[in-house]
Scaffold this active site. Sequence first.
Site, PDB file in Angstrom:
ATOM      1  N   VAL A 135       0.810  -1.227   0.000  1.00  0.00           N
ATOM      2  CA  VAL A 135       0.000   0.000   0.000  1.00  0.00           C
ATOM      3  C   VAL A 135       0.837   1.269   0.000  1.00  0.00           C
ATOM      4  CG1 VAL A 135      -2.074  -1.030   1.017  1.00  0.00           C
ATOM      5  CG2 VAL A 135      -0.280  -0.116   2.536  1.00  0.00           C
ATOM      6  N   ASN A 169      -7.535  -0.867   5.633  1.00  0.00           N
ATOM      7  CA  ASN A 169      -7.337  -1.726   6.800  1.00  0.00           C
ATOM      8  C   ASN A 169      -5.884  -2.172   6.983  1.00  0.00           C
ATOM      9  OD1 ASN A 169      -8.226  -3.888   8.869  1.00  0.00           O
ATOM     10  ND2 ASN A 169      -7.273  -5.102   7.248  1.00  0.00           N
ATOM     11  N   TYR A 177       3.111   2.661  16.558  1.00  0.00           N
ATOM     12  CA  TYR A 177       1.765   2.232  16.188  1.00  0.00           C
ATOM     13  C   TYR A 177       0.727   3.273  16.606  1.00  0.00           C
ATOM     14  CZ  TYR A 177      -2.242  -0.955  15.741  1.00  0.00           C
ATOM     15  OH  TYR A 177      -3.440  -1.544  15.389  1.00  0.00           O
ATOM     16  N   SER A 235       0.903   6.283  14.337  1.00  0.00           N
ATOM     17  CA  SER A 235       0.331   6.014  13.013  1.00  0.00           C
ATOM     18  C   SER A 235      -1.190   5.983  13.069  1.00  0.00           C
ATOM     19  CB  SER A 235       0.862   4.684  12.458  1.00  0.00           C
ATOM     20  OG  SER A 235       0.347   3.572  13.157  1.00  0.00           O
TER      21      SER A 235
END
Length: 247
Positions: A64, A90, A155, A158
């Site tokens: 992606v 996702n 994480y 993000s």
Amino acid sequence: MRRFDGKVAIITGAARGIGFSIAEAFASAGATTVIIDISEKSVQEAVRKLQSFEYKVIGFNADVTDGNRIDEIFKEITARYGHIDILINNAGITRDSLLMKMKEEDWDIVLNVNLKGTFICTQKISRILLKQKKGVIINITSIIGLMGNVGQANYAASKGGIIALTKSSAKEFGSRNIRVNAIAPGFIETEMTKVLPEEIVIKYLDAIPLKRMGRTKSISDLCLFLASEEADYITGQTIQVDGGLLM
């Protein structure tokens, strides 16, 4: 007639886990469902599994973060079906470590896949949806993007960024009848959570008012609602699916 007959839905990171559950939900609801994932083998297995139910499913392997590849896929889908109706961003990864010990490359790859990947897919699809003057984008973020977590600074950053991106996208695209929302799952039972140490699971369950892990179906059902006409006045929102963990 099924709920999403005639619709085309793209789900990234859909070869397994929450993404596969979302793909299965849209396919069973009648949508032509496009699975995108980085592993060609995993994509083929997911497509084969869903096609065994005679669902309309195709797959592409892609990173992606590769804008050219994503653009190429979206153009191919548009050429084949004439339109794209739904994008579910996702795809995501983790590289957990305490902040003081975190490697720069682990920071970079998590921000690249989770946040930049969502940006790229949103940007590429926007050119198609803006021309159509309709469409739905749903971003899968995380409760960690709202509350933070020890050992997950990359994480959390993000996923917090995805929430901000969702709001900005909703404001930019709203006048063209394009809705953008986010879902923030909490502790959901997936292949990833099944390998967690028992003490970690117990610690999480103690903090969750409903005292259980969530099901992937809860996420996919919410995706179906947000992509439907029933949600036609909802945009720019982040909806938590966390059993009450964060109130």
